[in-house]
Scaffold this motif. Structure first.
Motif, PDB file in Angstrom:
ATOM      1  N   LEU A   1       0.802  -1.223   0.000  1.00  0.00           N
ATOM      2  CA  LEU A   1       0.000   0.000   0.000  1.00  0.00           C
ATOM      3  C   LEU A   1       0.833   1.270   0.000  1.00  0.00           C
ATOM      4  CD1 LEU A   1      -2.897  -1.009   2.419  1.00  0.00           C
ATOM      5  CD2 LEU A   1      -2.962  -0.838  -0.077  1.00  0.00           C
ATOM      6  N   ARG A   2       2.100   1.172   0.370  1.00  0.00           N
ATOM      7  CA  ARG A   2       2.950   2.367   0.388  1.00  0.00           C
ATOM      8  C   ARG A   2       3.901   2.441  -0.800  1.00  0.00           C
ATOM      9  NH1 ARG A   2       3.573   5.376   5.214  1.00  0.00           N
ATOM     10  NH2 ARG A   2       5.550   6.054   4.336  1.00  0.00           N
ATOM     11  N   GLY A   3       4.030   1.368  -1.582  1.00  0.00           N
ATOM     12  CA  GLY A   3       4.928   1.390  -2.737  1.00  0.00           C
ATOM     13  C   GLY A   3       6.261   0.720  -2.488  1.00  0.00           C
ATOM     14  N   GLY A   4       6.369  -0.073  -1.406  1.00  0.00           N
ATOM     15  CA  GLY A   4       7.645  -0.664  -1.025  1.00  0.00           C
ATOM     16  C   GLY A   4       8.136  -1.792  -1.911  1.00  0.00           C
ATOM     17  N   LEU A   5       7.375  -2.165  -2.951  1.00  0.00           N
ATOM     18  CA  LEU A   5       7.824  -3.241  -3.840  1.00  0.00           C
ATOM     19  C   LEU A   5       8.939  -2.790  -4.775  1.00  0.00           C
ATOM     20  CD1 LEU A   5       4.340  -4.757  -4.781  1.00  0.00           C
ATOM     21  CD2 LEU A   5       5.994  -5.664  -3.159  1.00  0.00           C
TER      22      LEU A   5
ATOM     23  N   GLY B   1      10.941   2.699  -2.032  1.00  0.00           N
ATOM     24  CA  GLY B   1       9.757   3.126  -2.757  1.00  0.00           C
ATOM     25  C   GLY B   1       8.575   3.457  -1.864  1.00  0.00           C
ATOM     26  N   ALA B   2       8.567   2.912  -0.642  1.00  0.00           N
ATOM     27  CA  ALA B   2       7.473   3.178   0.291  1.00  0.00           C
ATOM     28  C   ALA B   2       7.448   4.628   0.752  1.00  0.00           C
ATOM     29  CB  ALA B   2       7.571   2.250   1.501  1.00  0.00           C
ATOM     30  N   GLU B   3       8.553   5.369   0.520  1.00  0.00           N
ATOM     31  CA  GLU B   3       8.554   6.784   0.876  1.00  0.00           C
ATOM     32  C   GLU B   3       7.518   7.562   0.052  1.00  0.00           C
ATOM     33  OE1 GLU B   3      12.309   8.861   1.490  1.00  0.00           O
ATOM     34  OE2 GLU B   3      13.331   6.936   1.235  1.00  0.00           O
ATOM     35  N   LEU B   4       7.139   7.035  -1.108  1.00  0.00           N
ATOM     36  CA  LEU B   4       6.130   7.700  -1.929  1.00  0.00           C
ATOM     37  C   LEU B   4       4.748   7.596  -1.299  1.00  0.00           C
ATOM     38  CD1 LEU B   4       7.159   6.523  -5.521  1.00  0.00           C
ATOM     39  CD2 LEU B   4       7.410   8.821  -4.569  1.00  0.00           C
ATOM     40  N   ASN B   5       4.549   6.543  -0.507  1.00  0.00           N
ATOM     41  CA  ASN B   5       3.250   6.305   0.127  1.00  0.00           C
ATOM     42  C   ASN B   5       2.126   6.225  -0.904  1.00  0.00           C
ATOM     43  OD1 ASN B   5       1.666   5.722   2.356  1.00  0.00           O
ATOM     44  ND2 ASN B   5       1.226   7.861   2.821  1.00  0.00           N
TER      45      ASN B   5
ATOM     46  N   ALA C   1       5.365  -2.764  10.793  1.00  0.00           N
ATOM     47  CA  ALA C   1       6.408  -2.547  11.788  1.00  0.00           C
ATOM     48  C   ALA C   1       6.033  -3.124  13.150  1.00  0.00           C
ATOM     49  CB  ALA C   1       6.693  -1.052  11.921  1.00  0.00           C
ATOM     50  N   SER C   2       5.031  -3.988  13.181  1.00  0.00           N
ATOM     51  CA  SER C   2       4.630  -4.592  14.442  1.00  0.00           C
ATOM     52  C   SER C   2       5.745  -5.461  14.988  1.00  0.00           C
ATOM     53  CB  SER C   2       3.362  -5.433  14.242  1.00  0.00           C
ATOM     54  OG  SER C   2       3.638  -6.524  13.385  1.00  0.00           O
ATOM     55  N   ALA C   3       5.618  -5.819  16.254  1.00  0.00           N
ATOM     56  CA  ALA C   3       6.673  -6.574  16.919  1.00  0.00           C
ATOM     57  C   ALA C   3       7.009  -7.860  16.178  1.00  0.00           C
ATOM     58  CB  ALA C   3       6.243  -6.887  18.347  1.00  0.00           C
ATOM     59  N   SER C   4       5.994  -8.550  15.671  1.00  0.00           N
ATOM     60  CA  SER C   4       6.233  -9.837  15.034  1.00  0.00           C
ATOM     61  C   SER C   4       6.968  -9.719  13.706  1.00  0.00           C
ATOM     62  CB  SER C   4       4.903 -10.569  14.831  1.00  0.00           C
ATOM     63  OG  SER C   4       4.005  -9.774  14.077  1.00  0.00           O
ATOM     64  N   ALA C   5       7.082  -8.501  13.173  1.00  0.00           N
ATOM     65  CA  ALA C   5       7.787  -8.321  11.903  1.00  0.00           C
ATOM     66  C   ALA C   5       9.293  -8.445  12.069  1.00  0.00           C
ATOM     67  CB  ALA C   5       7.444  -6.973  11.287  1.00  0.00           C
TER      68      ALA C   5
ATOM     69  N   ALA D   1      11.798   1.711  10.380  1.00  0.00           N
ATOM     70  CA  ALA D   1      11.119   2.402  11.472  1.00  0.00           C
ATOM     71  C   ALA D   1      10.149   3.475  10.987  1.00  0.00           C
ATOM     72  CB  ALA D   1      12.153   3.029  12.405  1.00  0.00           C
ATOM     73  N   THR D   2      10.317   3.936   9.747  1.00  0.00           N
ATOM     74  CA  THR D   2       9.434   4.967   9.201  1.00  0.00           C
ATOM     75  C   THR D   2       8.374   4.406   8.267  1.00  0.00           C
ATOM     76  OG1 THR D   2      11.166   6.652   9.338  1.00  0.00           O
ATOM     77  CG2 THR D   2       9.331   7.104   7.860  1.00  0.00           C
ATOM     78  N   THR D   3       8.789   3.567   7.311  1.00  0.00           N
ATOM     79  CA  THR D   3       7.872   3.084   6.278  1.00  0.00           C
ATOM     80  C   THR D   3       7.307   1.704   6.558  1.00  0.00           C
ATOM     81  OG1 THR D   3       9.614   2.033   4.948  1.00  0.00           O
ATOM     82  CG2 THR D   3       9.174   4.384   4.557  1.00  0.00           C
ATOM     83  N   GLY D   4       7.955   0.934   7.424  1.00  0.00           N
ATOM     84  CA  GLY D   4       7.518  -0.427   7.682  1.00  0.00           C
ATOM     85  C   GLY D   4       8.043  -1.438   6.682  1.00  0.00           C
ATOM     86  N   THR D   5       8.797  -0.998   5.665  1.00  0.00           N
ATOM     87  CA  THR D   5       9.331  -1.915   4.652  1.00  0.00           C
ATOM     88  C   THR D   5      10.320  -2.883   5.283  1.00  0.00           C
ATOM     89  OG1 THR D   5       9.096  -0.235   2.927  1.00  0.00           O
ATOM     90  CG2 THR D   5      10.571  -2.084   2.469  1.00  0.00           C
TER      91      THR D   5
END
Length: 457
Positions: free
Chosen positions: A127-131, A224-228, A362-366, A405-409
């Motif tokens: 959803l943020r573009g991290g691919l 890429g997730a910085e684009l959101n 970015a949840s703990a389990s990640a 820590a910012t994008t979750g990627t």
């Protein structure tokens, strides 16, 4: 980069897996060959390609039709979506999978040639573009997008990765046409150019950035997730094929759903299967397709993804690759709705909002470690706890993954940029996001991975 082994029979690929069972349909009646174009190394299409083929789900669903036909599936592997589009408009491929930008080109070319195609489902998305990621060589002095001005950047024009490059440069105040020297290259050629020094940076889609980073041949410059902005891959079918054989298309989409459920339930086994079929390291496949990987798999045609597709049209028009595209007429959810039944609405409702995607990733389990010799990963509550484990088991770790820590990627822990903020250890995919965090948090500073391990232990 295609491997000869991928031409091996489906029967051989079925042996190690039991997710769907069954085999190619057989029986009396008219023989029908269904041709599926897929991209084995574009691993967020595996539920409509590599994994689907390995599991035998499509063959099983075809066998269950009992319509008097004998079906055979011809799986054709390609490096990018462009040749799949060409073969579909020529009537030689019935069903194909490709990224969001190639999907639009498929829509435009199909209409132009009077051979329309339709978007019928989604495979993997972020959803943020991290691919998509922009990488540089390991010893490169480039540390931000601004440093790309005047440099040679390899990408595949018309791909989602090119779209990420264009948008990222625009946000950085660089003209994507005049501010850089763009090299239009296939992913494998671009990877070689980066290693040879004939390209300063490479913008590509999965799994190339993660693969090159894992191999020590590249480091991330831009996440890429910085684009959101959402990016995804999807399944397209020829309109005439869908109308003539709707039951076959629905069988494919049922099979895709089964492969998706298998991947979700058995992420490590799925990663190993895809790795075996493609030659990609399983650690790289898991980075994208794992339990908390960069890709989320769901066949539902989510409104937010269709909205993002509409935003992509302007990028292709500016590049003179297409004209106007009627996205609404290109999207056809009738077949997937019928194939999935009540489950379709449930899938749409279960999708997290885009604003929550980063925090969810970015949840703990990640924070995961894949121990050597294990068929399961181990989750940790924080990056620091993961690092502490890695420090104590240096020879027993196959791969360690941490969310930006910012994008979750998700990224490899040993390839991440680490920041120490008081007693917290925070990972980032790219230097720019790490610096942005440091600039906004007094006392925080960038540290090496070795320093991060030392602090954690």
């Amino acid at each position: 980069m295609k491997r000869t082994a991928l031409a091996a029979s489906t029967a051989l690929l079925l042996l190690p897996l039991t997710g769907c069972g069954g085999s190619a349909a057989a029986g009396d009646g008219k023989n029908v060959t269904i041709t599926v174009g897929y991209q084995s190394k574009t691993i967020n299409t595996v539920t409509a390609g590599t994994l689907l083929r390995s599991l035998g789900c499509f063959e099983k669903e075809l066998n269950a039709l009992h319509d008097g036909h004998t079906y055979k599936v011809d799986w054709q592997d390609y490096a990018t979506g462009a040749p799949i589009t060409a073969q579909m408009t020529a009537g030689k491929i019935d069903i194909g999978s490709m990224g969001d930008f190639p999907l639009l080109i498929s829509a435009a070319r199909g209409k132009q040639l009077g051979k329309p195609t339709r978007l019928v489902s989604v495979t993997g998305y972020n959803l943020r573009g991290g691919l998509n990621t922009i990488v540089t060589s390991p010893d490169s002095k480039l540390s931000s997008l601004a440093d790309l001005k005047g440099k040679k950047v390899s990408t595949s024009v018309g791909s989602a990765a090119d779209g990420t490059l264009v948008r990222a440069l625009q946000r950085a105040g660089i003209d994507p046409d005049k501010g850089i020297e763009k090299l239009n290259q296939q992913p494998a050629v671009g990877a070689s150019a980066l290693s040879a020094g004939s390209a300063d940076a490479l913008s590509q889609f999965v799994a190339w950035p993660g693969l090159l980073a894992f191999q020590g041949k590249a480091k991330a410059l831009y996440d890429g997730a910085e684009l959101n902005l959402p990016t995804f891959h999807g399944v397209t079918a020829r309109e005439d094929f869908a109308e003539q054989r709707p039951a076959v298309l629905e069988a494919f989409l049922k099979a895709q759903s089964e492969a998706t459920d298998y991947l979700d339930a058995h992420p490590v086994a799925a990663a190993e299967s895809v790795a075996e079929a493609t030659g990609l390291p399983a650690e790289v496949v898991y980075l994208y397709n794992g339990a908390h990987g960069i890709s989320t798999f769901d066949p539902a045609l989510q409104p937010r993804l269709i909205s993002a597709l509409k935003q992509d049209v302007s990028i292709l028009k500016t590049a003179k690759l297409t004209g106007d595209i009627d996205v609404d007429s290109f999207v056809d959810d009738r077949y997937v709705k019928k194939a999935l039944g009540a489950d379709y609405a449930q899938r749409l409702a279960a999708t997290p909002p885009a604003s929550a995607s980063a925090s969810a990733s970015a949840s703990a389990s990640a924070n995961e470690v894949w121990p050597k010799g294990s068929e399961k990963t181990v989750a940790f509550k924080s990056p620091a706890e993961l690092l502490s484990y890695v420090a104590r088991h240096k020879d027993g770790v196959r791969a360690a993954y941490v969310p930006d820590a910012t994008t979750g990627t998700l990224w490899f822990a040993d390839k991440a940029v680490w920041v120490a903020d008081a007693d917290r250890l925070l990972p980032f995919v790219a230097p720019a996001t790490a610096r942005a965090y440091v600039d906004g948090h007094g006392g925080a500073r960038v540290i090496t991975y070795a320093e991060a391990l030392g602090r954690a232990s």
